[in-house]
Design an enzyme around this catalytic site. Structure first.
Site, PDB file in Angstrom:
ATOM      1  N   ARG A 229      47.792  37.949  36.860  1.00 15.44           N
ATOM      2  CA  ARG A 229      48.207  38.571  38.121  1.00 15.44           C
ATOM      3  C   ARG A 229      46.995  38.662  39.044  1.00 15.44           C
ATOM      4  O   ARG A 229      45.862  38.379  38.644  1.00 15.44           O
ATOM      5  CB  ARG A 229      48.808  39.952  37.874  1.00 15.44           C
ATOM      6  CG  ARG A 229      47.974  40.784  36.893  1.00 15.44           C
ATOM      7  CD  ARG A 229      47.989  42.215  37.196  1.00 15.44           C
ATOM      8  NE  ARG A 229      47.328  42.507  38.455  1.00 15.44           N
ATOM      9  CZ  ARG A 229      45.998  42.465  38.649  1.00 15.44           C
ATOM     10  NH1 ARG A 229      45.152  42.120  37.682  1.00 15.44           N
ATOM     11  NH2 ARG A 229      45.486  42.754  39.839  1.00 15.44           N
TER      12      ARG A 229
ATOM     13  N   ALA B 230      46.506  37.892  43.413  1.00 15.46           N
ATOM     14  CA  ALA B 230      46.901  36.740  44.227  1.00 15.46           C
ATOM     15  C   ALA B 230      46.072  35.485  43.924  1.00 15.46           C
ATOM     16  O   ALA B 230      46.636  34.411  43.677  1.00 15.46           O
ATOM     17  CB  ALA B 230      46.836  37.112  45.712  1.00 15.46           C
TER      18      ALA B 230
ATOM     19  N   ASP C  83      47.615  40.616  49.221  1.00 19.79           N
ATOM     20  CA  ASP C  83      48.476  39.574  48.659  1.00 19.79           C
ATOM     21  C   ASP C  83      48.889  38.567  49.727  1.00 19.79           C
ATOM     22  O   ASP C  83      49.126  37.403  49.432  1.00 19.79           O
ATOM     23  CB  ASP C  83      49.687  40.190  47.979  1.00 19.79           C
ATOM     24  CG  ASP C  83      49.275  40.847  46.672  1.00 19.79           C
ATOM     25  OD1 ASP C  83      48.804  41.995  46.714  1.00 19.79           O
ATOM     26  OD2 ASP C  83      49.368  40.183  45.616  1.00 19.79           O
TER      27      ASP C  83
ATOM     28  N   LYS D 145      49.494  45.644  47.237  1.00 22.24           N
ATOM     29  CA  LYS D 145      50.129  46.501  46.235  1.00 22.24           C
ATOM     30  C   LYS D 145      50.711  47.761  46.868  1.00 22.24           C
ATOM     31  O   LYS D 145      50.068  48.402  47.694  1.00 22.24           O
ATOM     32  CB  LYS D 145      49.075  46.871  45.192  1.00 22.24           C
ATOM     33  CG  LYS D 145      49.549  47.791  44.089  1.00 22.24           C
ATOM     34  CD  LYS D 145      50.706  47.220  43.311  1.00 22.24           C
ATOM     35  CE  LYS D 145      50.408  45.844  42.770  1.00 22.24           C
ATOM     36  NZ  LYS D 145      51.621  45.081  42.428  1.00 22.24           N
TER      37      LYS D 145
END
Lengths: 356, 356
Positions: free
Chosen positions: A54, A56, A245, A256
């Site tokens: 995980r 980006a 992201d 987030k």
């Protein structure tokens, strides 16, 4: 300056080994350091979807290798153009997570290359795709180091820094984005201290960032997300730095869930709010945050914490994984090309990559 | 209006049964409805400290019964004045939790009564103390119902209401404070919907409030604390209503950690922010929030969630249980005597109980 953060350098989020990728399965952290070998594109999709890998930039890297894993065993004398196979696999991988733009960015690179090489021997194209994935990986490491160094401009001596989620070595090829700035400040002996938001629901702050900072010896305290406002009021916080992201052309930033609230709290307390972002996270084709899709995840991420039930079994839940911070709450972006200040729609545009 | 919320009426946070108190042990919720019989003052202290019974009003009730349990077996022909025994036990119980003022308020009532009765037969004083504890309990039920009804003035039809922590039947003698307002709105068929913050670290929102709302059929969704800002922006929230652990004379309010942040977010989004509070939670002797002690709790509340490890074993943690919301972020208080609007230092003062 030469970075020497041994443990974080050793524990890499993702590595290419001979004919497959090896990731540290982040769903087991901090309890177990469990490495997962992935030989097949379907498992790459699952690892991205399930957050085994995980962050980006790391997702982009994994997806690029995933494309190669998806095509490497295809027949080399196909009836249809090889690049349509590449496109099909990229479309599939893009569905794993909708918000992070690096995923789409990396897949676009792979498709473009396959298209450009149309007509060349398929074995050669495959080889080039693997080389491209490796170079996306290596580029990310350089980009992260540059973000870390560029960020020093906004980190004073003795800074108290609040961060959210995990933006470190685990989320990228190396060092991270927001955490890269923190690592570089620590290595420059700026005597910093970090407040780590635990980052519900999936606790990337407590599980991953606290784990990285412990390994690297950066002084820190962990807090629940709801404590950030009180820490701003009661304790000294000099700045907030988070990752991204997806950044829209006007500077609106998807990150987030919880980031938007922190930006409002920072404004209220007159604390600068920085977003550390590689150029690859900037979506120049999306004008503003309104057009960024927000991934909603499963209700049980809120109802359960690991195997621990936290709410009645059937409680209705709303679980957006990201939020959008409007550009006017952001003090500046830290990119591999330096600090970007407002007006963002004008100044981010200068970083748009040349079309090839 | 007659309230008919059967399940919540049935599941009472605390009951006096013959010669002891029975509480529903809230540390087991929502998994198990486990009732605990307590015959001894030391166990009352432990139950308050460990949050088996919690919520400012419920703590006051438990402590009042606890004083009686502490003195009931003392000899009735003591050499020293009986009220000094009462004082000693009250001092002990007051140490269980430092922030909630109702605890101290209830203990003060007990001490005053014992002092006033000095010289009377000890058996008679004991009996009176039990009657006083029972009347504190019954008064709280009436107060909660009145807060619920008075709050209707600020709840429009079809309201979307955000709340934090648990302020319901579990936190009080009955109905609750902020949740009493929500229950009354639901019973008046106002077609309300509630956003429930999970309320880390101890998850009183997901474990207790979601459980109460499910039992009473009030439409709701559970969110992580960090999602509140995004829900304010993206979804419709008409108002926020929270409880209070201690209100200073100027309106500064100590409440569950996270409340201060919500008040800032409400201001940013132009959403009214109400505090539901009985008069017994107002500390007329404390001028402002600066003088309210903030309880810090154990690091493992953040490092672990139940038995689930969430962070590295030795991660440094900051864990304040409460924060202070400055009075200027509060739209109004809802008390058993009606709505109190600014200027609070003037208007709360009118509610100061007469000295007896």
């Amino acid at each position: 300056m030469q970075l020497k953060i041994k443990p974080v350098e050793v524990v890499s989020s993702i590595d290419w080994i001979d004919d497959h990728i090896r990731i540290i399965d982040q769903t087991y952290l901090p309890h177990r350091e469990f490495f997962l070998d992935i030989f097949e594109v379907g498992r790459v999709w699952e690892a991205i979807r399930s957050l085994r890998v995980r962050g980006a930039p790391a997702i982009g890297i994994a997806a690029a290798y995933g494309v190669y894993l998806g095509v490497k065993d295809l027949p080399e004398d196909g009836m249809q153009p090889f690049h349509t196979d590449v496109e099909r696999i990229c479309e599939y991988l893009a569905t794993a997570r909708p918000t992070a733009v690096n995923l789409q960015w990396a897949l676009d690179q792979m498709v473009k290359t396959a298209r450009k090489m149309q007509g060349q021997p398929v074995a050669r194209i495959k080889e080039t795709l693997l080389e491209l994935a490796k170079s996306i990986h290596e580029d990310d490491k350089r980009v992260c180091a540059a973000i870390g160094q560029n960020g020093q401009e906004v980190i004073p001596q003795n800074a108290n820094i609040l961060t959210h989620c995990n933006t470190g070595s685990l989320a990228t090829g190396q060092y991270g984005t927001a955490l890269s700035i923190i690592y570089h400040a620590h290595l420059q002996k700026k005597n910093i201290h970090v407040w780590v938001d635990e980052t519900r629901p999936l606790l990337q702050g407590s599980r991953l960032t606290a784990w990285e900072l412990e390994k690297t010896g950066v002084p820190h305290h962990l807090i629940a997300d709801s404590m950030a406002a009180w820490v701003m009021k009661e304790k000294k916080i000099d700045l907030i730095v988070v990752g991204a992201d997806r950044v829209a052309q006007n500077g609106d930033t998807a990150n987030k869930i919880g980031t938007y609230g922190l930006a409002i709290l920072a404004r209220h307390h007159k604390i600068p709010f920085y977003v550390a972002s590689p150029i690859s996270s900037i979506d120049f084709d999306t004008g503003s945050g309104e057009n960024i899709p927000i991934e909603e995840r499963e209700s049980d991420e809120i109802r359960f914490i690991g195997k621990q039930q936290a709410a009645p079994r059937e409680t209705p839940v709303y679980n957006p994984a990201f939020d959008i911070t409007p550009h006017d709450l952001i003090t500046a972006f830290v990119t591999e090309h330096g600090i970007v200040k407002p007006v963002f729609s004008k100044n981010l545009e200068k970083l748009r990559p040349q079309q090839d």
